[in-house]
Design an enzyme around this catalytic site. Structure first.
Site, mmCIF file in Angstrom:
data_model
loop_
_atom_site.group_PDB
_atom_site.id
_atom_site.type_symbol
_atom_site.label_atom_id
_atom_site.label_comp_id
_atom_site.label_asym_id
_atom_site.label_seq_id
_atom_site.Cartn_x
_atom_site.Cartn_y
_atom_site.Cartn_z
ATOM 1 N N TYR A 238 51.461 37.690 30.274
ATOM 2 C CA TYR A 238 50.076 37.625 30.787
ATOM 3 C C TYR A 238 49.974 38.423 32.079
ATOM 4 C CZ TYR A 238 45.767 35.455 32.610
ATOM 5 O OH TYR A 238 44.489 35.229 33.114
ATOM 6 N N SER B 226 42.925 39.292 36.971
ATOM 7 C CA SER B 226 43.413 37.963 37.333
ATOM 8 C C SER B 226 44.043 38.013 38.718
ATOM 9 C CB SER B 226 44.476 37.537 36.314
ATOM 10 O OG SER B 226 45.185 36.399 36.761
HETATM 11 C C1 GCO Z 1 48.711 30.162 34.785
HETATM 12 C C2 GCO Z 1 47.215 30.292 34.609
HETATM 13 C C3 GCO Z 1 46.697 31.509 35.365
HETATM 14 C C4 GCO Z 1 45.223 31.389 35.435
HETATM 15 C C5 GCO Z 1 44.512 32.234 36.434
HETATM 16 C C6 GCO Z 1 44.850 33.665 36.412
HETATM 17 O O1 GCO Z 1 49.393 29.831 33.803
HETATM 18 O O2 GCO Z 1 49.154 30.352 35.932
HETATM 19 O O3 GCO Z 1 46.852 30.358 33.251
HETATM 20 O O4 GCO Z 1 47.167 32.662 34.752
HETATM 21 O O5 GCO Z 1 44.710 31.657 34.151
HETATM 22 O O6 GCO Z 1 43.158 32.115 36.202
HETATM 23 O O7 GCO Z 1 43.678 34.402 36.629
#
Ligand code: GCO
Length: 253
Positions: free
Chosen positions: A157, A144
């Site tokens: 994440y 990401s």
């Molecule tokens: C967020 C988004 C990001 C996107 C992006 C990361 O909450 O900022 O979900 O995380 O998913 O595509 O690759």
């Protein structure tokens, strides 16, 4: 164009019943691969496979939970026994959960890390131990822009995607000499299911368009070229690389 051909290759794409995973699976199949769709929902996989095979694509389904180590080992063993040797692995399965760290549910932390990171370890281990004696293979993990950048409310994440980047570098170190290339793709802001709430937020969409040199959200089909490149002979000397597909977001302040 033979450099980019995937004819005769078998590609496992995790989390490919919908969204980015399905777009990548369709793209790899158009490049000639026999794609194996994976997810927990067998009916959803079979619906996707039906549509793909109706379009003349070579496709199979392998329903197993990528967060369950035993299920992964059994699922990969079944694919290799019943379909054939996996040449290409795309670790796509992932999820998003948003809350400030001070309020983030502990169960949510475990769920994000299991889905986004532990699964990559389990599936990559099961697949690469079979690739190794064959002395060939491609491992592409979906990282990401958050593999490199932080944003408030998505610490789990972001931590998981940073770890995916570093796991990719470790895989390159260990497996490169066995002709197994391990790389990652770093999507920017794409119109996917996990971003539905963000897309609906006018202020957030304005921010994405201003922060991204391309001035817009990405469409899932725009990730396919990078996946075909990293799955094909065209990338045989590319290893440990995180290829950003982000409209330029990580190139600018
Ligand atoms: C967020 C988004 C990001 C996107 C992006 C990361 O909450 O900022 O979900 O995380 O998913 O595509 O690759």
């Amino acid at each position: 164009m033979s450099l980019f051909s995937l004819e005769g290759k078998i590609a496992l794409v995790t989390g490919s019943g919908q969204g980015i995973g399905l777009a990548l699976a369709e793209g790899l199949s158009e490049a000639g691969a026999h794609v194996v769709l994976n997810g927990r929902d067998k009916a959803k996989l079979e619906r996707a496979a039906e549509a793909m095979s109706a379009a003349g694509r070579k496709v199979s389904v392998a329903p197993f939970d990528v967060t369950d180590h035993a299920a992964v080992e059994a699922g990969v063993a079944t694919i290799e026994a019943e379909i054939g040797p996996i040449d290409i692995l795309i670790n796509n399965a992932g999820m998003q959960m948003r809350a400030p760290i001070t309020e983030f549910p502990i169960e949510g932390w475990h769920q994000v890390m299991a889905t986004n990171l532990h699964s990559v370890f389990y599936v990559t281990q099961a697949v690469t131990k079979r690739m190794l004696p064959r002395k060939r293979g491609k491992v592409i993990s979906i990282g990401s822009v958050m593999s490199e950048l932080g944003r408030a409310t998505i610490i789990p994440y972001t931590a998981s995607k940073g770890a995916v980047k570093m796991m990719t570098r470790g895989l390159a170190a260990e497996l490169g000499k066995h002709n197994i290339q391990a790389n990652a793709i770093g999507p920017g802001y794409f119109t996917t299911e996990i971003n539905k709430a963000l897309i609906a937020d006018e202020a957030f969409t304005a921010w994405v368009c201003n922060r991204t040199p391309a001035g817009r959200w990405g469409e899932t089909k725009e990730l396919v070229g990078a996946a075909i490149f990293l799955s094909s002979a065209a990338s045989d000397y590319v290893n440990g690389h995180l290829l950003m597909v982000d409209g330029g977001l990580t190139a600018v302040v």
